[in-house]
Design an enzyme around this catalytic site. Structure first.
Site, PDB file in Angstrom:
ATOM      1  N   ASN A  83       0.933  -1.319   0.008  1.00 48.48           N
ATOM      2  CA  ASN A  83      -0.078  -0.079  -0.094  1.00 48.48           C
ATOM      3  C   ASN A  83       0.574   1.434  -0.024  1.00 48.48           C
ATOM      4  O   ASN A  83       1.982   1.108  -0.126  1.00 48.48           O
ATOM      5  CB  ASN A  83      -1.141   0.149   1.158  1.00 48.48           C
ATOM      6  CG  ASN A  83      -2.308   0.909   0.947  1.00 48.48           C
ATOM      7  OD1 ASN A  83      -2.304   1.731   0.058  1.00 48.48           O
ATOM      8  ND2 ASN A  83      -3.437   0.095   1.462  1.00 48.48           N
ATOM      9  N   HIS A 113      23.495   0.452  10.930  1.00 51.01           N
ATOM     10  CA  HIS A 113      24.385   1.098  11.336  1.00 51.01           C
ATOM     11  C   HIS A 113      25.301   0.642  12.455  1.00 51.01           C
ATOM     12  O   HIS A 113      24.836  -0.065  13.311  1.00 51.01           O
ATOM     13  CB  HIS A 113      24.197   2.375  11.613  1.00 51.01           C
ATOM     14  CG  HIS A 113      23.366   3.113  10.394  1.00 51.01           C
ATOM     15  ND1 HIS A 113      24.081   3.706   9.427  1.00 51.01           N
ATOM     16  CD2 HIS A 113      22.221   3.183  10.016  1.00 51.01           C
ATOM     17  CE1 HIS A 113      22.925   4.116   8.381  1.00 51.01           C
ATOM     18  NE2 HIS A 113      22.039   3.736   8.748  1.00 51.01           N
ATOM     19  N   GLY A 140      -0.517  -1.716   8.854  1.00 48.48           N
ATOM     20  CA  GLY A 140      -0.025  -0.397   8.485  1.00 48.48           C
ATOM     21  C   GLY A 140       0.948  -0.040   9.709  1.00 48.48           C
ATOM     22  O   GLY A 140       0.782  -0.143  10.833  1.00 48.48           O
ATOM     23  N   THR A 163      11.278  -7.301  15.717  1.00 51.07           N
ATOM     24  CA  THR A 163      12.828  -7.524  16.302  1.00 51.07           C
ATOM     25  C   THR A 163      13.365  -9.007  16.075  1.00 51.07           C
ATOM     26  O   THR A 163      14.542  -9.136  16.134  1.00 51.07           O
ATOM     27  CB  THR A 163      13.004  -6.998  17.558  1.00 51.07           C
ATOM     28  OG1 THR A 163      12.258  -7.713  18.607  1.00 51.07           O
ATOM     29  CG2 THR A 163      12.494  -5.783  17.800  1.00 51.07           C
ATOM     30  N   ARG A 178       5.247  -9.001  19.995  1.00 51.83           N
ATOM     31  CA  ARG A 178       5.229 -10.212  20.944  1.00 51.83           C
ATOM     32  C   ARG A 178       3.992 -11.341  20.106  1.00 51.83           C
ATOM     33  O   ARG A 178       3.166 -10.787  19.517  1.00 51.83           O
ATOM     34  CB  ARG A 178       4.898  -9.824  22.158  1.00 51.83           C
ATOM     35  CG  ARG A 178       5.760  -8.868  23.051  1.00 51.83           C
ATOM     36  CD  ARG A 178       5.197  -8.703  24.305  1.00 51.83           C
ATOM     37  NE  ARG A 178       6.171  -7.559  24.956  1.00 51.83           N
ATOM     38  CZ  ARG A 178       6.404  -6.449  24.942  1.00 51.83           C
ATOM     39  NH1 ARG A 178       5.320  -5.897  24.104  1.00 51.83           N
ATOM     40  NH2 ARG A 178       7.147  -5.804  25.732  1.00 51.83           N
TER      41      ARG A 178
END
Length: 182
Positions: A83, A113, A140, A163, A178
């Protein structure tokens, strides 16, 4: 070894290397044309996507505006939908499987980085590829961090920061994302 080869090998590289800067300029020019095609038919979008992306499966749609680093590290399966306002930092491959749906303003990062301040000052970066399976739904505003794998049929809640890898069929949400039960 060139900086581009270092980048593609996932090694630290100089992001200010003239060859890489020139490639990003080419992508910026392509993105200007692509994003200006917002009011054009989807067939025009697909033609433009095929000019820059590594692969665009049949029936895939990326709604402009769209943003990426290079484009040629992005491979979309068939019937993929991205989208408006998605960002893919593709210093390494981003592979998105068939029938995956990605909501507005989703960000997918392969670029990293260094934690070492001296390396950051020197303009060093690295990256890790991202693989998203088939029939995945990413809500989204979600952010997918470098090096992750999201399995087939997974669901990522809107606004989540992913993550860790998400196994096939799992549902995750939150910051950090989670696993949801039930």
């Amino acid at each position: 070894m060139s900086e581009r080869h270092r980048m593609l090998a996932g090694e630290p590289y100089d992001a200010g290397d003239p060859e890489l800067v020139a490639e990003q300029a080419l992508t910026a020019a392509w993105l200007a044309r692509y994003n200006a095609a917002l009011g054009q038919p989807v067939a025009v979008w697909r033609t433009l996507l095929a000019e820059r992306l590594a692969g665009v499966g049949e029936g895939s749609i990326v709604r402009p505006p769209f943003h990426c680093d290079y484009g040629w590290n992005i491979r979309l399966g068939s019937r993929v939908f991205l989208n408006f306002n998605c960002v893919i930092l593709d210093v390494l491959p981003v592979t998105i499987g068939d029938d995956t749906r990605i909501g507005p303003a989703v960000q997918i990062y392969t670029a990293e980085h260094p934690l070492d301040a001296r390396m950051r000052r020197d303009g060093r970066e690295s990256g890790r590829p991202v693989t998203i399976g088939s029939n995945v739904w990413i809500g989204g505003g979600a952010i997918i961090l470098p090096g992750l794998r999201i399995g087939d049929d997974a669901v990522i809640g809107a606004g989540s920061v992913v993550t860790r890898d998400v196994p096939a069929g799992a549902r995750v949400a939150g910051n950090p994302a989670r696993f949801l039960t039930g």
